[in-house]
Design a protein around this motif. Structure first.
Motif, PDB file in Angstrom:
ATOM      1  N   MET A  74      36.765  51.458  56.268  1.00 24.47           N
ATOM      2  CA  MET A  74      37.303  50.342  55.538  1.00 24.47           C
ATOM      3  C   MET A  74      36.945  50.506  54.065  1.00 24.47           C
ATOM      4  SD  MET A  74      36.811  46.267  55.995  1.00 24.47           S
ATOM      5  CE  MET A  74      35.269  46.219  55.147  1.00 24.47           C
ATOM      6  N   THR A  75      37.899  50.177  53.199  1.00 28.40           N
ATOM      7  CA  THR A  75      37.653  50.340  51.761  1.00 28.40           C
ATOM      8  C   THR A  75      37.658  49.022  50.994  1.00 28.40           C
ATOM      9  OG1 THR A  75      40.006  50.709  51.302  1.00 28.40           O
ATOM     10  CG2 THR A  75      38.655  52.659  51.771  1.00 28.40           C
ATOM     11  N   GLY A  76      37.922  47.915  51.670  1.00 30.03           N
ATOM     12  CA  GLY A  76      37.910  46.625  50.987  1.00 30.03           C
ATOM     13  C   GLY A  76      38.773  45.603  51.681  1.00 30.03           C
ATOM     14  N   ILE A  77      38.897  44.452  51.056  1.00 30.11           N
ATOM     15  CA  ILE A  77      39.739  43.375  51.561  1.00 30.11           C
ATOM     16  C   ILE A  77      41.108  43.510  50.909  1.00 30.11           C
ATOM     17  CG2 ILE A  77      40.084  40.868  51.708  1.00 30.11           C
ATOM     18  CD1 ILE A  77      37.676  41.776  53.319  1.00 30.11           C
ATOM     19  N   GLY A  78      42.124  43.695  51.718  1.00 29.81           N
ATOM     20  CA  GLY A  78      43.487  43.801  51.210  1.00 29.81           C
ATOM     21  C   GLY A  78      44.136  42.450  51.025  1.00 29.81           C
ATOM     22  N   GLY A  79      43.698  41.462  51.811  1.00 33.14           N
ATOM     23  CA  GLY A  79      44.288  40.143  51.682  1.00 33.14           C
ATOM     24  C   GLY A  79      43.618  39.115  52.558  1.00 33.14           C
ATOM     25  N   VAL A  80      43.844  37.870  52.222  1.00 29.48           N
ATOM     26  CA  VAL A  80      43.420  36.736  53.020  1.00 29.48           C
ATOM     27  C   VAL A  80      44.632  35.833  53.154  1.00 29.48           C
ATOM     28  CG1 VAL A  80      41.869  34.753  53.170  1.00 29.48           C
ATOM     29  CG2 VAL A  80      41.051  36.894  52.163  1.00 29.48           C
ATOM     30  N   PHE A  81      44.937  35.459  54.388  1.00 30.78           N
ATOM     31  CA  PHE A  81      46.138  34.691  54.669  1.00 30.78           C
ATOM     32  C   PHE A  81      45.757  33.382  55.338  1.00 30.78           C
ATOM     33  CE2 PHE A  81      47.385  39.274  55.461  1.00 30.78           C
ATOM     34  CZ  PHE A  81      47.738  39.498  54.146  1.00 30.78           C
ATOM     35  N   GLN A  82      46.352  32.298  54.900  1.00 26.27           N
ATOM     36  CA  GLN A  82      46.020  30.967  55.369  1.00 26.27           C
ATOM     37  C   GLN A  82      47.243  30.304  55.986  1.00 26.27           C
ATOM     38  OE1 GLN A  82      44.316  28.599  52.265  1.00 26.27           O
ATOM     39  NE2 GLN A  82      44.532  26.688  53.383  1.00 26.27           N
ATOM     40  N   ARG A  83      47.052  29.657  57.107  1.00 24.85           N
ATOM     41  CA  ARG A  83      48.113  28.899  57.761  1.00 24.85           C
ATOM     42  C   ARG A  83      48.070  27.473  57.224  1.00 24.85           C
ATOM     43  NH1 ARG A  83      50.101  29.695  63.290  1.00 24.85           N
ATOM     44  NH2 ARG A  83      48.444  31.228  63.518  1.00 24.85           N
ATOM     45  N   ALA A  84      49.240  26.865  56.981  1.00 24.71           N
ATOM     46  CA  ALA A  84      49.277  25.507  56.429  1.00 24.71           C
ATOM     47  C   ALA A  84      50.349  24.668  57.109  1.00 24.71           C
ATOM     48  CB  ALA A  84      49.552  25.558  54.929  1.00 24.71           C
ATOM     49  N   GLY A  85      50.033  23.392  57.315  1.00 22.71           N
ATOM     50  CA  GLY A  85      51.003  22.454  57.869  1.00 22.71           C
ATOM     51  C   GLY A  85      52.084  22.109  56.856  1.00 22.71           C
ATOM     52  N   GLY A  86      51.690  21.902  55.616  1.00 24.02           N
ATOM     53  CA  GLY A  86      52.623  21.596  54.534  1.00 24.02           C
ATOM     54  C   GLY A  86      52.628  22.742  53.548  1.00 24.02           C
ATOM     55  N   THR A  87      53.286  23.829  53.900  1.00 25.30           N
ATOM     56  CA  THR A  87      53.241  25.060  53.120  1.00 25.30           C
ATOM     57  C   THR A  87      53.588  24.850  51.648  1.00 25.30           C
ATOM     58  OG1 THR A  87      53.918  26.210  55.125  1.00 25.30           O
ATOM     59  CG2 THR A  87      53.998  27.457  53.100  1.00 25.30           C
ATOM     60  N   ALA A  88      54.724  24.238  51.370  1.00 21.44           N
ATOM     61  CA  ALA A  88      55.159  24.057  49.978  1.00 21.44           C
ATOM     62  C   ALA A  88      54.195  23.178  49.199  1.00 21.44           C
ATOM     63  CB  ALA A  88      56.568  23.467  49.930  1.00 21.44           C
ATOM     64  N   SER A  89      53.740  22.084  49.798  1.00 21.27           N
ATOM     65  CA  SER A  89      52.832  21.189  49.068  1.00 21.27           C
ATOM     66  C   SER A  89      51.466  21.843  48.852  1.00 21.27           C
ATOM     67  CB  SER A  89      52.692  19.840  49.776  1.00 21.27           C
ATOM     68  OG  SER A  89      52.131  19.998  51.061  1.00 21.27           O
ATOM     69  N   LEU A  90      51.005  22.642  49.801  1.00 17.23           N
ATOM     70  CA  LEU A  90      49.717  23.314  49.609  1.00 17.23           C
ATOM     71  C   LEU A  90      49.823  24.390  48.530  1.00 17.23           C
ATOM     72  CD1 LEU A  90      46.787  23.375  50.503  1.00 17.23           C
ATOM     73  CD2 LEU A  90      47.418  25.094  52.211  1.00 17.23           C
ATOM     74  N   ARG A  91      50.937  25.097  48.512  1.00 19.03           N
ATOM     75  CA  ARG A  91      51.157  26.084  47.445  1.00 19.03           C
ATOM     76  C   ARG A  91      51.165  25.386  46.080  1.00 19.03           C
ATOM     77  NH1 ARG A  91      56.022  29.248  50.550  1.00 19.03           N
ATOM     78  NH2 ARG A  91      54.690  30.418  51.971  1.00 19.03           N
ATOM     79  N   ASP A  92      51.837  24.242  46.008  1.00 19.09           N
ATOM     80  CA  ASP A  92      51.863  23.468  44.753  1.00 19.09           C
ATOM     81  C   ASP A  92      50.468  23.005  44.358  1.00 19.09           C
ATOM     82  OD1 ASP A  92      54.597  23.815  44.635  1.00 19.09           O
ATOM     83  OD2 ASP A  92      55.060  21.783  45.373  1.00 19.09           O
ATOM     84  N   TRP A  93      49.669  22.578  45.344  1.00 22.94           N
ATOM     85  CA  TRP A  93      48.304  22.112  45.077  1.00 22.94           C
ATOM     86  C   TRP A  93      47.471  23.229  44.447  1.00 22.94           C
ATOM     87  CZ3 TRP A  93      43.296  23.244  46.065  1.00 22.94           C
ATOM     88  CH2 TRP A  93      42.356  22.251  45.835  1.00 22.94           C
ATOM     89  N   TYR A  94      47.526  24.426  45.040  1.00 27.49           N
ATOM     90  CA  TYR A  94      46.757  25.547  44.496  1.00 27.49           C
ATOM     91  C   TYR A  94      47.247  25.944  43.107  1.00 27.49           C
ATOM     92  CZ  TYR A  94      43.772  26.387  48.497  1.00 27.49           C
ATOM     93  OH  TYR A  94      42.810  26.262  49.464  1.00 27.49           O
ATOM     94  N   ALA A  95      48.540  25.850  42.884  1.00 29.21           N
ATOM     95  CA  ALA A  95      49.084  26.150  41.550  1.00 29.21           C
ATOM     96  C   ALA A  95      48.574  25.128  40.531  1.00 29.21           C
ATOM     97  CB  ALA A  95      50.603  26.162  41.586  1.00 29.21           C
ATOM     98  N   LYS A  96      48.615  23.868  40.879  1.00 32.11           N
ATOM     99  CA  LYS A  96      48.202  22.800  39.960  1.00 32.11           C
ATOM    100  C   LYS A  96      46.709  22.819  39.687  1.00 32.11           C
ATOM    101  CE  LYS A  96      48.044  17.793  39.446  1.00 32.11           C
ATOM    102  NZ  LYS A  96      48.403  16.493  40.040  1.00 32.11           N
ATOM    103  N   HIS A  97      45.897  22.912  40.739  1.00 34.03           N
ATOM    104  CA  HIS A  97      44.452  22.735  40.590  1.00 34.03           C
ATOM    105  C   HIS A  97      43.678  24.016  40.298  1.00 34.03           C
ATOM    106  CE1 HIS A  97      44.692  18.512  41.570  1.00 34.03           C
ATOM    107  NE2 HIS A  97      45.489  18.832  42.571  1.00 34.03           N
TER     108      HIS A  97
END
Length: 119
Positions: free
Chosen positions: A1-24
């Motif tokens: 293993m050479t590192g972390i390629g990604g972290v993926f999160q499951r969300a109930g409100g995908t669009a609103s959670l994406r907006d939250w992370y963008a805003k905050h």
């Protein structure tokens, strides 16, 4: 293993959670639902939000999945199988590289990623 390629999160409100992370946090998520954080020449870590009903993570109750970057997907999958680890038989190939999956002792699926040559 050479590192972390990604972290993926499951969300109930995908669009609103994406907006939250963008805003905050100022995380600008691309159309595919994620972003890449560059950490060096040719290397980055992807963070992405997936819909709650995705089957990409395996178990429906698994909230996160980590993608581990490897130099040899075939070698790592063979090593895990030899050690008795549950390995998913599918291997995916795309312009982004090769992907495989396995499951840890607590039933959490993780992804292995062999980037394309030169990355």
């Amino acid at each position: 293993m050479t590192g972390i390629g990604g972290v993926f999160q499951r969300a109930g409100g995908t669009a609103s959670l994406r907006d939250w992370y963008a805003k905050h946090l100022g995380v600008d998520l691309a159309e595919f639902g994620g972003t890449q954080f560059a950490w060096g020449p040719g290397g980055s870590t992807t963070w992405a939000i997936f819909d709650a009903d995705t089957d990409y993570f395996g178990r429906p109750d698994q909230a996160f999945m980590v993608n581990f970057r490897v130099t040899s997907l075939d070698g790592m999958l063979a090593q895990l199988r030899a050690e008795g680890v549950e390995v998913i038989d599918d291997v995916a190939e795309s312009e982004y590289g090769r992907f495989g999956w396995a499951v840890d002792p607590e039933g959490t699926r993780f992804e292995l990623w062999e980037p394309p040559p030169g990355q």
